[in-house]
Design an enzyme around this catalytic site. Structure first.
Site, PDB file in Angstrom:
ATOM      1  N   SER A 147      64.997 -31.598  -6.131  1.00  0.00           N
ATOM      2  CA  SER A 147      64.599 -30.206  -5.859  1.00  0.00           C
ATOM      3  C   SER A 147      63.092 -30.140  -5.682  1.00  0.00           C
ATOM      4  O   SER A 147      62.349 -30.942  -6.268  1.00  0.00           O
ATOM      5  CB  SER A 147      64.999 -29.320  -7.046  1.00  0.00           C
ATOM      6  OG  SER A 147      64.388 -28.049  -6.921  1.00  0.00           O
ATOM      7  N   TYR A 160      65.247 -27.677 -15.801  1.00  0.00           N
ATOM      8  CA  TYR A 160      65.737 -28.033 -14.462  1.00  0.00           C
ATOM      9  C   TYR A 160      64.704 -28.902 -13.735  1.00  0.00           C
ATOM     10  O   TYR A 160      65.037 -29.964 -13.198  1.00  0.00           O
ATOM     11  CB  TYR A 160      66.024 -26.754 -13.677  1.00  0.00           C
ATOM     12  CG  TYR A 160      66.489 -26.959 -12.255  1.00  0.00           C
ATOM     13  CD1 TYR A 160      67.825 -27.201 -11.966  1.00  0.00           C
ATOM     14  CD2 TYR A 160      65.591 -26.885 -11.188  1.00  0.00           C
ATOM     15  CE1 TYR A 160      68.259 -27.378 -10.649  1.00  0.00           C
ATOM     16  CE2 TYR A 160      66.011 -27.058  -9.881  1.00  0.00           C
ATOM     17  CZ  TYR A 160      67.342 -27.297  -9.619  1.00  0.00           C
ATOM     18  OH  TYR A 160      67.759 -27.467  -8.313  1.00  0.00           O
TER      19      TYR A 160
HETATM   20  N1  LIG Z   1      70.344 -24.020  -3.015  1.00  0.00           N
HETATM   21  C1  LIG Z   1      69.064 -24.276  -3.241  1.00  0.00           C
HETATM   22  O1  LIG Z   1      68.193 -23.464  -2.898  1.00  0.00           O
HETATM   23  C2  LIG Z   1      68.634 -25.567  -3.909  1.00  0.00           C
HETATM   24  C3  LIG Z   1      67.261 -25.827  -4.012  1.00  0.00           C
HETATM   25  C4  LIG Z   1      66.858 -27.016  -4.600  1.00  0.00           C
HETATM   26  C5  LIG Z   1      67.798 -27.918  -5.062  1.00  0.00           C
HETATM   27  N2  LIG Z   1      69.120 -27.636  -4.959  1.00  0.00           N
HETATM   28  C6  LIG Z   1      70.071 -28.630  -5.459  1.00  0.00           C
HETATM   29  O2  LIG Z   1      71.101 -28.803  -4.503  1.00  0.00           O
HETATM   30  C7  LIG Z   1      72.289 -29.236  -5.173  1.00  0.00           C
HETATM   31  C8  LIG Z   1      73.449 -28.387  -4.728  1.00  0.00           C
HETATM   32  O3  LIG Z   1      73.174 -27.064  -5.102  1.00  0.00           O
HETATM   33  P1  LIG Z   1      73.833 -25.806  -4.396  1.00  0.00           P
HETATM   34  O4  LIG Z   1      72.750 -24.873  -4.100  1.00  0.00           O
HETATM   35  O5  LIG Z   1      74.755 -26.228  -3.331  1.00  0.00           O
HETATM   36  O6  LIG Z   1      74.607 -25.198  -5.671  1.00  0.00           O
HETATM   37  P2  LIG Z   1      76.120 -24.860  -5.917  1.00  0.00           P
HETATM   38  O7  LIG Z   1      76.188 -24.154  -7.230  1.00  0.00           O
HETATM   39  O8  LIG Z   1      76.703 -24.182  -4.733  1.00  0.00           O
HETATM   40  O9  LIG Z   1      76.788 -26.307  -6.068  1.00  0.00           O
HETATM   41  C9  LIG Z   1      76.730 -27.074  -7.230  1.00  0.00           C
HETATM   42  C10 LIG Z   1      78.113 -27.680  -7.434  1.00  0.00           C
HETATM   43  O10 LIG Z   1      78.053 -28.583  -8.552  1.00  0.00           O
HETATM   44  C11 LIG Z   1      79.247 -28.414  -9.291  1.00  0.00           C
HETATM   45  N3  LIG Z   1      79.056 -28.862 -10.662  1.00  0.00           N
HETATM   46  C12 LIG Z   1      78.354 -28.241 -11.642  1.00  0.00           C
HETATM   47  N4  LIG Z   1      78.434 -28.933 -12.778  1.00  0.00           N
HETATM   48  C13 LIG Z   1      79.186 -30.032 -12.514  1.00  0.00           C
HETATM   49  C14 LIG Z   1      79.620 -31.122 -13.289  1.00  0.00           C
HETATM   50  N5  LIG Z   1      79.317 -31.240 -14.585  1.00  0.00           N
HETATM   51  N6  LIG Z   1      80.364 -32.077 -12.690  1.00  0.00           N
HETATM   52  C15 LIG Z   1      80.707 -31.965 -11.387  1.00  0.00           C
HETATM   53  N7  LIG Z   1      80.348 -30.947 -10.598  1.00  0.00           N
HETATM   54  C16 LIG Z   1      79.584 -29.991 -11.162  1.00  0.00           C
HETATM   55  C17 LIG Z   1      79.572 -26.937  -9.203  1.00  0.00           C
HETATM   56  O11 LIG Z   1      80.948 -26.678  -9.497  1.00  0.00           O
HETATM   57  C18 LIG Z   1      79.186 -26.622  -7.770  1.00  0.00           C
HETATM   58  O12 LIG Z   1      80.279 -26.761  -6.887  1.00  0.00           O
HETATM   59  C19 LIG Z   1      71.975 -29.173  -6.666  1.00  0.00           C
HETATM   60  O13 LIG Z   1      71.625 -30.469  -7.110  1.00  0.00           O
HETATM   61  C20 LIG Z   1      70.783 -28.250  -6.742  1.00  0.00           C
HETATM   62  O14 LIG Z   1      69.986 -28.499  -7.873  1.00  0.00           O
HETATM   63  C21 LIG Z   1      69.563 -26.473  -4.384  1.00  0.00           C
END
Ligand SMILES: NC(=O)c1ccc[n+]([C@@H]2O[C@H](COP(=O)([O-])OP(=O)(O)OC[C@H]3O[C@@H](n4cnc5c(N)ncnc54)[C@H](O)[C@@H]3O)[C@@H](O)[C@H]2O)c1
Length: 288
Positions: A147, A160
């Site tokens: 991130s 985080y």
């Molecule tokens: N969306 C953003 O703006 C953003 C920005 C920076 C980083 N990220 C990173 O991108 C990645 C995806 O995030 P996203 O935005 O798609 O979020 P999201 O919440 O849509 O997806 C996260 C997924 O991880 C799953 N999950 C959570 N805990 C789990 C566990 N213990 N075991 C297995 N699965 C688990 C959830 O069920 C969910 O489907 C993450 O690593 C997040 O930190 C996202």
């Protein structure tokens, strides 16, 4: 021929915004994919959405913080598709505990430990159990979703950010330890990306504030993240390893005053800025 033709991949967090887009992009590029998520129904929905390609994906329930479940997740890839070439460690806690990751003085040890367990211990288990299977096929590619919060201080989410900074370090260690044996390991650092979850948890004003700090005139989408993950997973990136790659609209590559300046009336910023703004055609960004 697709960029991932014949490859077998695991995407953790495959039911989520970025994960689901990555599953679709990988399948489109010819891979068979294990859609691994804590949310099995959501993972199955992603598989079903693949239509005639659904046979090249399988939904698996996994808690990435639980080692025995990660072992089983890897075994599913081997059993169903014959081996493993790509691991996308993408799952992170974005739920109730994440929303309690606020100020440091009120930090609950449970929030800290839970965040590390999912966001850092999870990918470590993923690497630990995927690498032997990749070595058996002569190598592979691991792409971790880190991130932008891993690279700069945040007003909230200290746990985080620390977990993702640890993931950057894990990325470099894996790349260093197994590079000579054909394993590449990179991380992407998304800036705010318009997943369904992000849209639900942020206001339009908050998203506009972010876009002011992007060098692009738009925010990121899950598909933009997926395109970079597919590239890193593919042989096109065969000379790229140990890298932390920002997929954030250039958010961290400019001077800190950039966002404020772009929001100013150029005449208030001074005569040089009025000239510069006219030259570069600065305009109000959009989050639509
Ligand atoms: N969306 C953003 O703006 C953003 C920005 C920076 C980083 N990220 C990173 O991108 C990645 C995806 O995030 P996203 O935005 O798609 O979020 P999201 O919440 O849509 O997806 C996260 C997924 O991880 C799953 N999950 C959570 N805990 C789990 C566990 N213990 N075991 C297995 N699965 C688990 C959830 O069920 C969910 O489907 C993450 O690593 C997040 O930190 C996202």
């Amino acid at each position: 021929m697709g960029k991932l033709e014949g490859k077998v991949a695991i995407v953790t967090g495959g039911a989520g915004g970025i994960g689901a887009a990555t599953v679709r992009a990988m399948v489109h590029e010819g891979a068979s994919v294990v859609v691994a998520d804590y949310n099995l129904a959501g993972a199955q929905d992603v598989v079903d959405s693949l239509g005639s390609d659904a046979g090249r994906a399988i939904a698996v329930r996994v808690d990435v913080g639980e080692e025995t479940q990660v072992v089983e997740m890897v075994e599913v890839a081997v059993r169903e598709f014959g081996g493993l070439d790509v691991l996308h460690n993408n799952a992170a806690d974005t739920g109730e505990v994440y929303r309690r990751d606020l100020g440091l003085l009120s930090m609950d040890a449970e929030v800290w430990d839970h965040t590390m367990r999912i966001n850092l211990r999870g990918p470590m288990f993923g690497c630990k159990h995927a690498i032997p299977r990749m070595l058996a096929r002569g190598g592979g590619s691991i792409v971790n979703t880190s991130s932008a919060s891993s690279l700069s201080g945040e007003l909230v989410m200290a746990a985080y950010g620390a977990s993702k900074a640890g993931l950057n370090s894990l990325t470099r260690s894996v790349a260093t330890q197994f590079g000579k044996r054909g394993i590449r390991c990179n991380a992407v650092t998304p800036g705010m990306t318009l997943t369904p979850g992000a849209m639900e948890n942020t206001t339009a004003e908050f998203r506009e504030m972010y876009v002011r700090h992007f060098l692009t005139p738009y925010a990121g989408t899950p598909e933009m993240q997926a395109d970079v993950v597919v590239f890193l997973a593919s042989d096109e990136a065969r000379f790229v390893t140990g890298q932390i790659i920002a997929v954030d609209g250039g958010m961290l590559s400019h001077v800190p005053k950039y966002g404020d300046l772009m929001a100013m009336d150029p005449t208030e910023a001074g005569p040089n800025y009025a000239h510069l703004f006219a030259e570069i055609g600065a305009s109000t960004p959009s989050t639509d």
